[in-house]
Write a protein that holds these residues in place. Structure first.
Motif, mmCIF file in Angstrom:
data_model
loop_
_atom_site.group_PDB
_atom_site.id
_atom_site.type_symbol
_atom_site.label_atom_id
_atom_site.label_comp_id
_atom_site.label_asym_id
_atom_site.label_seq_id
_atom_site.Cartn_x
_atom_site.Cartn_y
_atom_site.Cartn_z
ATOM 1 N N UNK A 129 0.848 -1.201 0.000
ATOM 2 C CA UNK A 129 0.000 0.000 0.000
ATOM 3 C C UNK A 129 0.877 1.242 0.000
ATOM 4 N N UNK A 130 1.454 1.578 -1.132
ATOM 5 C CA UNK A 130 2.322 2.752 -1.206
ATOM 6 C C UNK A 130 1.606 4.057 -0.912
ATOM 7 N N UNK A 131 0.274 4.093 -1.077
ATOM 8 C CA UNK A 131 -0.429 5.369 -0.872
ATOM 9 C C UNK A 131 -0.710 5.661 0.594
ATOM 10 N N UNK A 132 -0.289 4.775 1.491
ATOM 11 C CA UNK A 132 -0.301 5.125 2.926
ATOM 12 C C UNK A 132 1.019 4.725 3.592
ATOM 13 N N UNK A 133 2.091 4.757 2.799
ATOM 14 C CA UNK A 133 3.398 4.441 3.341
ATOM 15 C C UNK A 133 3.585 2.979 3.669
ATOM 16 N N UNK A 134 2.812 2.102 3.004
ATOM 17 C CA UNK A 134 2.875 0.649 3.197
ATOM 18 C C UNK A 134 2.484 0.234 4.616
ATOM 19 N N UNK A 135 1.571 0.992 5.213
ATOM 20 C CA UNK A 135 1.124 0.677 6.572
ATOM 21 C C UNK A 135 0.238 -0.562 6.624
ATOM 22 N N UNK A 136 -0.417 -0.902 5.503
ATOM 23 C CA UNK A 136 -1.290 -2.086 5.432
ATOM 24 C C UNK A 136 -0.946 -2.871 4.167
ATOM 25 N N UNK A 137 0.210 -3.503 4.105
ATOM 26 C CA UNK A 137 0.719 -4.052 2.836
ATOM 27 C C UNK A 137 -0.152 -5.125 2.200
ATOM 28 N N UNK A 138 -0.999 -5.795 2.975
ATOM 29 C CA UNK A 138 -1.857 -6.823 2.365
ATOM 30 C C UNK A 138 -3.193 -6.249 1.891
ATOM 31 N N UNK A 139 -3.298 -4.922 1.819
ATOM 32 C CA UNK A 139 -4.554 -4.279 1.400
ATOM 33 C C UNK A 139 -4.477 -3.665 0.008
ATOM 34 N N UNK A 140 -3.364 -3.837 -0.703
ATOM 35 C CA UNK A 140 -3.243 -3.224 -2.024
ATOM 36 C C UNK A 140 -2.525 -4.130 -3.003
ATOM 37 N N UNK A 222 -5.803 -14.722 0.053
ATOM 38 C CA UNK A 222 -6.744 -15.673 -0.532
ATOM 39 C C UNK A 222 -7.595 -15.113 -1.653
ATOM 40 N N UNK A 223 -7.410 -13.852 -2.015
ATOM 41 C CA UNK A 223 -8.205 -13.247 -3.082
ATOM 42 C C UNK A 223 -7.740 -13.738 -4.450
ATOM 43 N N UNK A 224 -8.595 -13.565 -5.455
ATOM 44 C CA UNK A 224 -8.233 -13.841 -6.839
ATOM 45 C C UNK A 224 -8.027 -12.524 -7.567
ATOM 46 N N UNK A 225 -6.904 -12.402 -8.267
ATOM 47 C CA UNK A 225 -6.589 -11.216 -9.058
ATOM 48 C C UNK A 225 -6.807 -11.534 -10.529
ATOM 49 N N UNK A 245 -5.277 -13.020 -17.869
ATOM 50 C CA UNK A 245 -4.332 -13.203 -16.769
ATOM 51 C C UNK A 245 -5.068 -13.248 -15.435
ATOM 52 N N UNK A 246 -4.612 -14.123 -14.548
ATOM 53 C CA UNK A 246 -5.198 -14.202 -13.215
ATOM 54 C C UNK A 246 -4.193 -14.828 -12.263
ATOM 55 N N UNK A 247 -4.497 -14.748 -10.964
ATOM 56 C CA UNK A 247 -3.677 -15.424 -9.960
ATOM 57 C C UNK A 247 -4.418 -15.439 -8.638
ATOM 58 N N UNK A 248 -4.246 -16.530 -7.903
ATOM 59 C CA UNK A 248 -4.807 -16.645 -6.565
ATOM 60 C C UNK A 248 -3.756 -16.235 -5.543
ATOM 61 N N UNK A 249 -4.068 -15.225 -4.764
ATOM 62 C CA UNK A 249 -3.148 -14.733 -3.744
ATOM 63 C C UNK A 249 -3.021 -15.770 -2.636
ATOM 64 N N UNK A 250 -1.815 -15.945 -2.144
ATOM 65 C CA UNK A 250 -1.587 -16.887 -1.044
ATOM 66 C C UNK A 250 -2.339 -16.435 0.207
ATOM 67 N N UNK A 251 -2.585 -17.378 1.098
ATOM 68 C CA UNK A 251 -3.252 -17.082 2.374
ATOM 69 C C UNK A 251 -2.451 -17.735 3.499
#
Length: 275
Positions: A129-140, A222-225, A245-251
């Motif tokens: 999450x570069x738009x908040x200084x990477x404070x919540x890295x699994x949110x972006x 666990x999300x799908x991109x 293109x797609x990918x399943x994010x690890x959980x």
């Protein structure tokens, strides 16, 4: 899942000036009430409509047979399927041409090659999450190569009738990361991101303005991109059928690391046109 297309021509002794075009398609998407599919034959370089039809949620066509001028059909060199506005004042095909193929004798093989060649497409992304200084890295998510950083998506250039769009599917909710035309530049949306500068590539931080029923910052574990190819104008706020293109994010999610996406063209339509 996308279409297989068969169009056959049969004569009628009582109507010698026309021939019947019969369509046999499977997997076409319901375009909703504002758009229809339209077939075209190309005669001496000029597109000639063969008629419009819709598709329901089960993939069934509203109409499968069309009367076409016999001489024009015999002289046609190509077939094109386009997506058109339901109330279309323009008699010419739109820029959103979906399937096309050239006749070889009585048959033409049609495909989405008119949109682009996706057979060598590749994708990379990283979570942060570069738009908040990477404070919540699994949110972006950002569709880029973190080594550089550099462009992460290798995709063909699209004509004016199509755009790319990134998506996150998490816990049954579909969120857009924004539409774009150039993978080596930002997308057209930042409604969920924070206030700090974002990378110059497609992506989104899911930090603010959460849709009803969701809580941000998100957790993309666990999300799908997905990277989709969307008609423009777009027929729906949901992803279109074409998803190269797609990918399943690890959980739990792995953040700050460049990850490769997977290519799949199984949903792309192919078929034949016979006369």
């Amino acid at each position: 899942m996308l279409t297989a297309l068969t169009i056959s021509c049969s004569s009628d002794d009582d109507a010698a000036s026309t021939a019947s075009l019969t369509l046999n398609l499977s997997g076409l998407e319901n375009l909703g009430s504002n758009f229809v599919y339209e077939g075209w034959i190309v005669v001496n370089g000029t597109p000639v409509t063969t008629g419009t039809f819709t598709v329901n949620d089960a993939g069934a066509l509203s109409k499968t047979q069309f009367d076409v001028d016999r001489a024009q059909l015999n002289n046609a060199t190509d077939f094109v399927l386009s997506i058109e506005p339901t109330n279309d004042p323009d008699p010419a095909p739109s820029n959103t041409k979906y399937l096309a193929g050239s006749f070889s004798g009585s048959t033409a093989s049609v495909s989405t090659g008119i949109i682009g060649n996706f057979s060598t497409s590749t994708g990379k992304y990283l979570l942060g999450t570069p738009t908040n200084g990477n404070a919540n890295p699994n949110a972006g998510v950002w569709f880029m190569d973190g080594n550089g950083p550099s462009v992460g998506l290798n995709l063909p250039t699209l004509d004016a009738g199509w755009k790319y769009e990134g998506w996150v599917v998490s816990n049954g909710t579909v969120l857009s990361t924004g539409a774009f035309t150039n993978p080596n530049g930002p997308d057209m949306s930042a409604i969920y991101s924070g206030m700090m500068p974002s990378p110059p590539f497609p992506g989104e931080d899911f930090l603010v303005n959460a849709p009803s029923g969701l809580t941000f910052p998100a957790n993309l574990s666990g999300a799908t991109l997905v990277i989709s190819v969307e008609p423009f104008p777009d027929n729906s706020p949901m992803p279109f059928t074409l998803k190269p293109l797609s990918h399943n994010v690890a959980n739990p999610a792995v953040t700050g690391t460049t990850i490769n996406m997977e290519r799949s063209l199984i949903s792309f339509p192919t078929g034949t046109v016979s006369r």
